[in-house]
Design a protein around this motif. Structure first.
Motif, PDB file in Angstrom:
ATOM      1  N   THR A  73      -3.711 -55.069  11.339  1.00 55.48           N
ATOM      2  CA  THR A  73      -3.661 -55.583  12.709  1.00 55.48           C
ATOM      3  C   THR A  73      -5.003 -55.482  13.420  1.00 55.48           C
ATOM      4  N   GLU A 103      -5.424 -64.319  12.057  1.00 53.91           N
ATOM      5  CA  GLU A 103      -4.286 -65.235  12.214  1.00 53.91           C
ATOM      6  C   GLU A 103      -3.076 -64.441  12.677  1.00 53.91           C
ATOM      7  N   ASN A 104      -2.412 -64.930  13.696  1.00 48.54           N
ATOM      8  CA  ASN A 104      -1.196 -64.268  14.204  1.00 48.54           C
ATOM      9  C   ASN A 104      -1.447 -62.789  14.479  1.00 48.54           C
ATOM     10  N   GLU A 105      -2.588 -62.510  15.095  1.00 54.75           N
ATOM     11  CA  GLU A 105      -2.944 -61.156  15.497  1.00 54.75           C
ATOM     12  C   GLU A 105      -3.141 -60.231  14.313  1.00 54.75           C
ATOM     13  N   GLN A 106      -3.349 -60.716  13.121  1.00 53.17           N
ATOM     14  CA  GLN A 106      -3.627 -59.812  12.007  1.00 53.17           C
ATOM     15  C   GLN A 106      -4.529 -60.496  10.981  1.00 53.17           C
TER      16      GLN A 106
END
Lengths: 308, 507
Positions: A73, A103-106
């Motif tokens: 993360t 991407e997508n907070e990770q």
């Protein structure tokens, strides 16, 4: 003579030069595959970074295309691009450096490894920014239930060593036994030495029976659960002792018993001798009093009986 | 399962009694069987001693001096017999691995040993009547040690049955009953305390022997450990040597006036040594029946308590701890009950009835307390149960002298051991069967407790039960025999007692 020496040196030089190009510890797992890579089954393992020293165990039995996926993360201030790479057994895998997008907070690192032989097993790590690491230990199932204390047996007796693979883990293809010889392991072939060794294999259990033990049979014995990719080992120590070992405390106890019994009997004999001499003296006196005393004693004892 | 603690072993063993759950806990079951079998012997040990000693005995050892030395000897020999039997479970695991046999087959070793001990008890008693108690006990010690030493050389399983089972069992049978009878003969007022102190050795020694045996097995394997145990068992021989040979006034009475070796006279002598005539007397038979009923229910908690508490939802260690706590309060109960009984405030038979009834009630309360889900309730009831069951074992022995008289104490003990052994064989399978049928242990415990109460009720039918003072002891055997023998023995009494008195007064 000189010519042959020159030839030898020349050949050695050639060998050394060619050896430099052979990298046996290549982290890139591409030895000539016995099975075409594309036809291997595919397995995916994912891991999200939880903390320092995170280790994921991956059990493999047969050749497989193993895809390892790491997700992280990130720090508080998330950069859009970070670098990531893969390691095998502590060494960086060549050409594995990647730039990872957020991407997508990770962040996600993934790579497919061809696990086809024993060399491919080991510790794979995915590393983010050289600071965040997740380890994947790729190995065949390990033998869990094994005796940690040494098995003690006697010279001339027979000893049995058992190895068991737990029910929760996959069954091995076969079992093999090794005896430790210095730092090496020598395989035990029961067929060759039928008198001494006997191996009984069950699917999950294996028993090694060593007959007619001698002191030389002491040492570490290894049982190997053979899977297609590799063999997992467990070791048990066998200790061979002579009968003199327990005989020493036993004889000590027997001597103690004999001493006690003799002492008790002697003590009693000395006491009774004392009584005999005293009794002789007293019996002269009591003989004259015996009728009266007897009556007195009988009365008192009968009274005692009635009271109780 | 390879590294046991000494608490979980007995606990897990209890789970396996009668091989019902053996498949789940093989090593534990074997151990459990041992624990159970040795607990049986605990009750067996409480053979009552005849109270009415011969006159010369009373004058010789009034409650002290050498009597306490013999209590120490009984302490040691009891721990080497029953404490050892209890801790043999550690060997079972090794046997299963070495002989590659089922736990069921291995458990028969301890069953054989215990059965032999109980079966040969009348033989031990008879031999003491015929000969000298000292020689019998020393021979028993030698046999017990020999059995274990031979067992260390075993190559087949049936060797173990013969050596550890039959030979050692025979030795144990020759040791236990005579030693108990002799100790009881040396006391009049402090009998119960003496016995209580001596029998506390079982619990204490099993605490000590478990780690010791574990250490021996780890160091020397089971062969070496058995060899050393055989040596340890030989320590019974000095204990037997401490028994002072005394002129038994019984011996002349026992010897038949007929000197011939006709089968009839031999049979008559044997039956007199074995005290078979006791079986025709109502008080003794009633008492034996009561104790047998007691035995049916007595061991059930030892076998099933741990399994029951596991079933009620407590963890392995919690259940094991309950069992250990009950064992500890058992030891305490023996000593306290021994001390209290000798204070003389109550009749022994009343105390026995009280302890037995209480133990029965607590056994019946055990399932209720655990089903309520409260661990402290279970613990309290178990402690109370342990205390009462230990308390009753101290007293059971001492009541018998009141019933049969001093002379027949030895034989009475032997017969009682033999008869009550059947109860143990009945009790635990019955409770296991009830558990299988009903699915939980409530029925087993209730039935076990009711057997104890039934035993109390049976004992209440003894003559003079409801009087506040003890009844007069039965008339001496010599007066019942034909007159020749009676006069003969009385004459011997008169001539022997002053001499023996002075001998011992001089000491």
């Amino acid at each position: 003579m000189l010519a042959s020496w020159k030839q030898l040196i020349f050949q050695i030089l050639l060998l050394l030069i060619s050896c430099r190009h052979i990298n046996t510890t290549s982290p890139d797992p591409t030895p000539p595959p016995l099975v075409p890579i594309d036809s291997l089954p595919r397995d995916v393992r994912r891991a999200a970074f939880k903390g320092e020293g995170q280790i994921e165990k991956v059990e493999v039995l047969n050749p497989v295309n193993l895809e390892l996926v790491c997700t992280w993360t990130g720090h508080q201030d998330k950069e859009s691009n970070i670098t990531g790479f893969w390691r095998k057994d502590g060494l960086e895998i060549e050409n594995s450096h990647l730039t990872v997008q957020l991407e997508n907070e990770q962040y996600q690192l993934q790579r497919v490894f061809n696990i086809v032989s024993e060399e491919n097993l080991g510790n794979y790590s995915c590393v983010f920014e050289s600071e965040v690491k997740i380890d994947f230990v790729v190995a065949v199932p390990q033998i869990g239930e094994i005796r940690d204390k040494p098995i003690v047996t006697y010279v001339g007796d027979s000893g049995m060593i058992t190895c068991k693979m737990e029910d929760s883990k996959p069954m091995p293809n076969t079992w093999k036994w090794y005896k430790a010889n210095g730092t090496d392991k020598e395989e035990i072939f029961a067929a060759a030495e039928r008198q001494r060794y006997e191996i009984k294999n069950n699917e999950r259990k294996t028993k090694l029976l060593v007959n007619n033990l001698t002191m030389a049979d002491s040492g570490l014995y290894y049982c190997g659960a053979v899977y297609t990719l590799s063999t997992s080992m467990g070791h048990v120590e066998l200790k061979v002792i002579t009968y003199f070992e327990p005989l020493k405390p036993f004889i000590a106890i027997v001597i103690e018993v004999i001493i006690l019994v003799t002492a008790i009997l002697l003590f009693e004999r000395s006491r009774s001798k004392k009584n005999d001499t005293e009794g002789d003296m007293m019996s002269d006196q009591t003989n004259t009093l015996s009728p009266g005393e007897n009556n007195g004693l009988e009365e008192s004892s009968s009274m005692r009986q009635r009271k109780t | 399962m390879l590294s046991h603690t000494y608490i979980t072993q007995p606990v897990l063993c209890l789970l396996c009694w009668r091989r019902r759950e053996l498949s789940q806990f093989p090593e534990a079951c074997i151990f459990l069987l041992y624990l159970l079998s040795t607990d049986k012997s605990v009750l067996d040990m409480t053979n009552p001693k005849p109270k009415a000693e011969s006159q010369s005995d009373e004058a010789e050892d009034p409650d002290g001096g050498w009597g306490w030395v013999l209590v120490g000897a009984l302490f040691v020999s009891t721990s080497l017999v029953f404490g050892l039997m209890r801790s043999l479970g550690i060997f079972f695991v090794e046997f299963v691995q070495y002989f590659d046999e089922s736990a069921h087959a291995i458990s028969w070793i301890s069953s054989t040993g215990l059965a032999a001990q109980q079966f040969f008890s009348p033989l031990g008693a008879a031999l003491c009547n015929a000969y000298n108690a000292r020689v019998v006990v020393m021979t028993g010690g030698l046999l017990a040690g020999l059995g274990l030493i031979l067992a260390s050389q075993a190559t087949r399983l049936y060797h173990l049955y013969l050596t550890m089972g039959v030979i050692s069992g025979l030795g144990w049978g020759l040791v236990f009953t005579p030693m108990v009878a002799t100790v009881m003969a040396h006391f009049t007022r402090r009998r119960t305390l003496a016995l209580g102190l001596a029998f506390s050795s079982i619990g204490l020694s099993s605490f000590a022997f478990n780690p010791l045996f574990q250490l021996l097995v780890e160091k020397y394997a089971w062969r070496g450990a058995l060899l050393i145990l055989g040596g340890l068992s030989l320590n019974i021989v000095p204990c037997g040597a401490l028994i002072r040979p005394r002129r038994r006034s019984k011996a002349p009475a026992k010897v038949d006036s007929e000197t011939g070796l006709s089968p009839v006279s031999v049979l008559r002598r044997i039956s007199s040594y074995l005290e078979l005539s006791l079986l025709s007397e109502r008080p003794y038979v009633t008492y034996t029946l009561g104790i047998t009923l007691l035995n049916v229910g007595y061991f059930v908690p030892y076998f099933h308590l741990v399994a029951h508490s596991r079933q009620a939802g407590f963890s392995e260690y919690q259940s094991a701890f309950v069992m250990s706590a009950a064992g500890a309060s058992d030891i305490l109960g023996r000593i306290v009950s021994g001390w209290f009984s000798d204070l003389g405030h109550f009749r022994l038979i009343h105390l026995l009835s009280a302890w037995t009834t209480l133990a029965g009630v607590f056994i019946m309360l055990l399932p209720l307390s655990s089903l309520s889900g409260s661990y402290s309730a279970l613990m309290v009831i178990s402690l109370l149960y342990g205390f009462c069951s230990g308390a009753l074992t101290s007293v059971v022995f001492v009541v018998v002298p009141l019933i049969v008289g001093v002379e027949r104490m030895m034989g009475a003990l032997g017969l009682l051991q033999l008869i009550e052994s059947w109860a143990g064989l009945l009790g635990t399978p019955l409770s296991g069967f009830l558990k299988d049928v009903t699915g939980n242990y409530v029925a087993s415990f209730t039935v076990a407790g009711s057997f104890l109460i039934l035993g109390t009720l049976t004992m209440a039918t003894l003559p003079h039960y409801f009087s506040c003072t003890d009844p007069p002891p039965p008339p001496q055997r010599s007066s019942l025999d034909d007159k020749n023998n009676g006069l003969h023995s009385e004459l011997e009494h008169m001539t022997s007692s002053p001499g023996s008195d002075t001998n011992h007064r001089g000491v």
